[in-house]
Design a protein around this motif. Structure first.
Motif, short mmCIF file in Angstrom:
data_model
loop_
_atom_site.label_atom_id
_atom_site.label_comp_id
_atom_site.label_asym_id
_atom_site.label_seq_id
_atom_site.Cartn_x
_atom_site.Cartn_y
_atom_site.Cartn_z
N GLY A 233 0.19 -1.17 0.35
CA GLY A 233 0.44 0.57 -0.36
C GLY A 233 0.96 1.54 0.01
N ALA A 234 2.27 1.07 0.01
CA ALA A 234 2.29 2.72 -0.02
C ALA A 234 2.68 2.79 -1.74
CB ALA A 234 4.30 1.94 1.01
N ASN A 235 3.18 4.14 -1.16
CA ASN A 235 2.88 4.44 -2.56
C ASN A 235 4.02 5.67 -2.85
OD1 ASN A 235 1.56 5.08 -4.97
ND2 ASN A 235 1.31 7.44 -4.66
N ASN A 236 5.59 4.74 -3.28
CA ASN A 236 6.70 5.14 -3.44
C ASN A 236 7.16 4.38 -4.62
OD1 ASN A 236 8.19 3.08 -1.79
ND2 ASN A 236 7.56 3.61 -0.68
N VAL A 237 8.72 4.58 -5.11
CA VAL A 237 9.10 4.39 -6.12
C VAL A 237 9.90 3.06 -5.86
CG1 VAL A 237 11.69 4.59 -7.85
CG2 VAL A 237 9.76 6.73 -7.41
N SER A 238 10.28 3.03 -4.72
CA SER A 238 10.62 1.69 -3.71
C SER A 238 9.89 0.35 -4.13
CB SER A 238 11.18 1.99 -2.53
OG SER A 238 11.87 3.04 -2.32
N ALA A 239 8.69 0.16 -3.17
CA ALA A 239 7.96 -0.01 -4.12
C ALA A 239 6.99 -0.54 -4.90
CB ALA A 239 6.29 -0.12 -2.66
N SER A 240 6.48 0.99 -5.58
CA SER A 240 6.27 0.26 -7.17
C SER A 240 6.78 -0.08 -8.13
CB SER A 240 6.23 1.65 -8.14
OG SER A 240 4.52 2.52 -6.91
N VAL A 241 8.52 -0.95 -8.01
CA VAL A 241 9.47 -0.92 -8.66
C VAL A 241 9.57 -1.95 -8.12
CG1 VAL A 241 11.81 -0.16 -9.69
CG2 VAL A 241 10.43 0.96 -9.60
N TRP A 242 10.14 -1.98 -7.18
CA TRP A 242 11.70 -3.28 -6.19
C TRP A 242 10.37 -4.59 -5.65
CZ3 TRP A 242 15.64 -3.61 -8.81
CH2 TRP A 242 16.48 -2.91 -9.22
N LEU A 243 9.07 -4.45 -4.98
CA LEU A 243 8.65 -5.06 -4.85
C LEU A 243 7.56 -5.49 -5.68
CD1 LEU A 243 6.52 -5.51 -2.01
CD2 LEU A 243 5.34 -4.00 -2.13
N TYR A 244 7.46 -5.17 -6.46
CA TYR A 244 6.93 -5.98 -7.83
C TYR A 244 7.69 -6.77 -8.56
CZ TYR A 244 2.59 -3.59 -6.90
OH TYR A 244 1.32 -3.05 -6.25
N GLU A 245 8.77 -6.14 -8.98
CA GLU A 245 10.19 -6.89 -8.53
C GLU A 245 10.15 -7.90 -8.31
OE1 GLU A 245 11.69 -6.56 -12.47
OE2 GLU A 245 9.61 -5.64 -12.23
N LEU A 246 10.34 -8.03 -6.96
CA LEU A 246 11.00 -9.25 -6.49
C LEU A 246 9.63 -9.97 -6.43
CD1 LEU A 246 12.34 -7.39 -3.37
CD2 LEU A 246 13.70 -9.05 -4.52
N SER A 247 8.33 -10.53 -6.79
CA SER A 247 7.14 -11.30 -6.28
C SER A 247 7.22 -11.06 -8.43
CB SER A 247 5.99 -9.44 -6.59
OG SER A 247 4.97 -10.57 -6.91
N LEU A 248 7.97 -10.52 -8.99
CA LEU A 248 8.10 -11.11 -10.81
C LEU A 248 8.92 -12.59 -10.80
CD1 LEU A 248 8.12 -8.99 -14.31
CD2 LEU A 248 9.89 -10.70 -13.22
N LEU A 249 10.08 -11.95 -9.93
CA LEU A 249 10.93 -12.44 -9.46
C LEU A 249 10.68 -14.24 -9.03
CD1 LEU A 249 14.66 -10.61 -8.71
CD2 LEU A 249 13.46 -12.25 -11.60
N GLY A 250 9.75 -14.06 -7.69
CA GLY A 250 9.29 -14.66 -7.13
C GLY A 250 8.50 -15.98 -7.88
N CYS A 251 7.60 -15.38 -8.47
CA CYS A 251 6.87 -16.34 -9.22
C CYS A 251 7.25 -16.85 -10.36
CB CYS A 251 5.42 -15.60 -9.64
SG CYS A 251 4.49 -14.59 -8.47
N ALA A 252 8.18 -16.15 -11.60
CA ALA A 252 8.48 -17.27 -12.51
C ALA A 252 9.31 -17.82 -12.46
CB ALA A 252 9.73 -15.71 -13.08
N GLY A 253 10.47 -18.20 -10.84
CA GLY A 253 11.00 -19.03 -10.20
C GLY A 253 9.82 -19.94 -9.22
N ALA A 254 8.98 -19.89 -9.33
CA ALA A 254 8.34 -21.24 -9.05
C ALA A 254 7.87 -21.58 -10.62
CB ALA A 254 7.27 -20.32 -8.15
N VAL A 255 6.93 -21.11 -11.71
CA VAL A 255 6.68 -21.72 -12.36
C VAL A 255 7.84 -22.48 -13.57
CG1 VAL A 255 6.01 -21.35 -15.25
CG2 VAL A 255 5.00 -20.18 -12.83
N LEU A 256 9.22 -22.33 -13.08
CA LEU A 256 10.40 -23.04 -14.01
C LEU A 256 10.36 -24.61 -12.98
CD1 LEU A 256 12.60 -19.91 -14.23
CD2 LEU A 256 11.20 -21.08 -16.36
N TRP A 257 10.25 -24.24 -12.18
CA TRP A 257 10.98 -25.25 -10.73
C TRP A 257 9.61 -26.00 -11.65
CZ3 TRP A 257 6.92 -25.94 -6.13
CH2 TRP A 257 6.99 -27.07 -5.61
N ALA A 258 8.18 -25.39 -11.13
CA ALA A 258 7.78 -26.41 -11.67
C ALA A 258 7.13 -27.68 -12.85
CB ALA A 258 5.80 -25.37 -11.68
N LEU A 259 7.16 -26.86 -13.41
CA LEU A 259 7.89 -27.05 -14.89
C LEU A 259 9.30 -28.22 -14.96
CD1 LEU A 259 7.41 -23.59 -17.46
CD2 LEU A 259 5.92 -25.97 -17.54
N GLY A 260 9.85 -28.32 -14.41
CA GLY A 260 11.34 -29.14 -13.93
C GLY A 260 10.64 -30.20 -13.91
N GLY A 261 9.52 -30.54 -13.24
CA GLY A 261 9.08 -31.97 -12.90
C GLY A 261 9.42 -32.59 -11.50
#
Length: 355
Positions: A233-261
């Motif tokens: 809920g913080a309306n600042n650049v740090s959250a708008s950029v890095w919070l969502y980027e860390l979420s993206l990396l985490g989610c992409a990593g989870a999908v890659l792990w699942a695909l590996g089997g």
């Protein structure tokens, strides 16, 4: 993608995503709102893969008609059912802003338009459907190399847009719910789909690193989320950029792990796979059910358990009585490729996820 080619563990991962969102709304747990981000990455992967496969066998007109036919069949019946349930429970006041429900709910924060809390989950469905207005055109007309460059560009552009636009909004919701600011999740899913087609063996070998990437991202999210300036809920650049980027990396990593089997047995458990199949309707209704139940029960654990059970039963009935018959009753057996594996979260499940 027929059932023979179905990647079952992705259903399990989808179930994890909807459980995260349920946990966020039920108990207010920080960071579990990222379950919606996981839905977006899965959607980008699955739908891009389906589109790439279809363009090999279809003319332009049939390719486009089939894609939008399937989206309508998959999205619209549960969506209309949910709006009908909302009308029965809370009236038809939502019709005052009827245009928001033509997959424009994520624009409500720009005009500070009010709507019933039960409809908040529809912002993420709007993000997906807006993205898929144009994405099928790109997939059909661009080479896979050019498509990869486009997806990669979107992944880089979205955080730059969030960085530049944050100062112009009084709150964080426009950043959180607008397609231009969240399209990097769908685009990274598309990149994974392209890599999966050409470098599947490499991705399978590196899948353990996907889980490592998720672990590192989660650690940083947990570390920094203690600070108010790094909250969703913080309306600042740090959250708008890095919070969502860390979420993206985490989610992409989870999908890659699942695909590996490898080491994904948990994701193949029957209850998780089933919840993943019915996750669209579960996502649509869960926030409404949580809100209604907690207004009548003050025992937190009991209220949440009942809310989960009711949401699950609703979703199961919707799947067996409405969604599955609609999908397989209107699509011929020879053109069922990929119908069941599309993600609607729509997340779509989808999902104003109000943390």
């Amino acid at each position: 993608m027929t059932d023979a080619k179905r990647i079952v563990q992705l259903d399990g991962l989808r179930a994890i995503a909807v459980l995260m969102v349920f946990g966020s709304h039920s108990f207010g747990f920080h960071l579990l709102w990222t379950g919606v981000d996981l839905f977006f990455v899965l959607s980008g992967f699955l739908v891009t893969g389906i589109l790439l496969e279809q363009r090999r066998h279809k003319t332009w007109s049939s390719y486009l008609a089939l894609f939008y036919q399937r989206r309508i069949q998959r999205i619209l019946p549960p969506y209309l059912l949910f709006l009908g349930l909302t009308s029965i429970l809370f009236g038809i006041g939502w019709m005052h802003h009827w245009y928001l429900f033509v997959f424009l709910m994520n624009t409500a924060s720009f005009g500070e338009l009010s709507y019933h809390y039960s409809l908040a989950v529809l912002w993420s469905l709007a993000v997906e459907e807006q993205f898929y207005i144009l994405w099928p055109f790109a997939v059909y007309w661009l080479s896979e190399t050019a498509l990869a460059w486009l997806a990669g560009t979107l992944v880089l552009v979205a955080p730059l847009l969030r960085w530049g636009a944050t100062a112009f909004f009084p709150g964080h919701w426009p950043i959180h719910t607008s397609t231009p600011f969240r399209m990097d999740l769908l685009a990274i899913g598309a990149l994974i789909a392209l890599a999966w087609r050409h470098y599947r063996t490499v991705l399978e070998q590196l899948s353990a690193y996907g889980l490592l990437l998720t672990g590192i991202s989660v650690c940083f999210l947990l570390l920094f989320s203690r600070y108010p300036w790094f909250q969703a809920g913080a309306n600042n650049v740090s959250a708008s950029v890095w919070l969502y980027e860390l979420s993206l990396l985490g989610c992409a990593g989870a999908v890659l792990w699942a695909l590996g089997g490898r080491g994904v047995g948990m994701l193949k458990l029957t209850p998780l796979v089933y919840l993943g199949r019915i996750s669209y309707s579960f996502y649509l209704v869960h926030f409404t059910v949580i809100s209604v139940v907690r207004n009548h029960l003050h025992h937190i654990l009991l209220a949440r358990a009942i809310a989960f059970a009711v949401s699950f039963i609703y979703a199961a009935l919707s799947w067996h009585l409405l969604e599955r018959p609609t999908l397989y009753g209107l699509v011929s057996p020879h053109s069922q490729m990929g119908v069941e594996v599309e993600v609607e979260v729509e997340v779509e499940v989808e999902v104003g996820v109000r943390e």
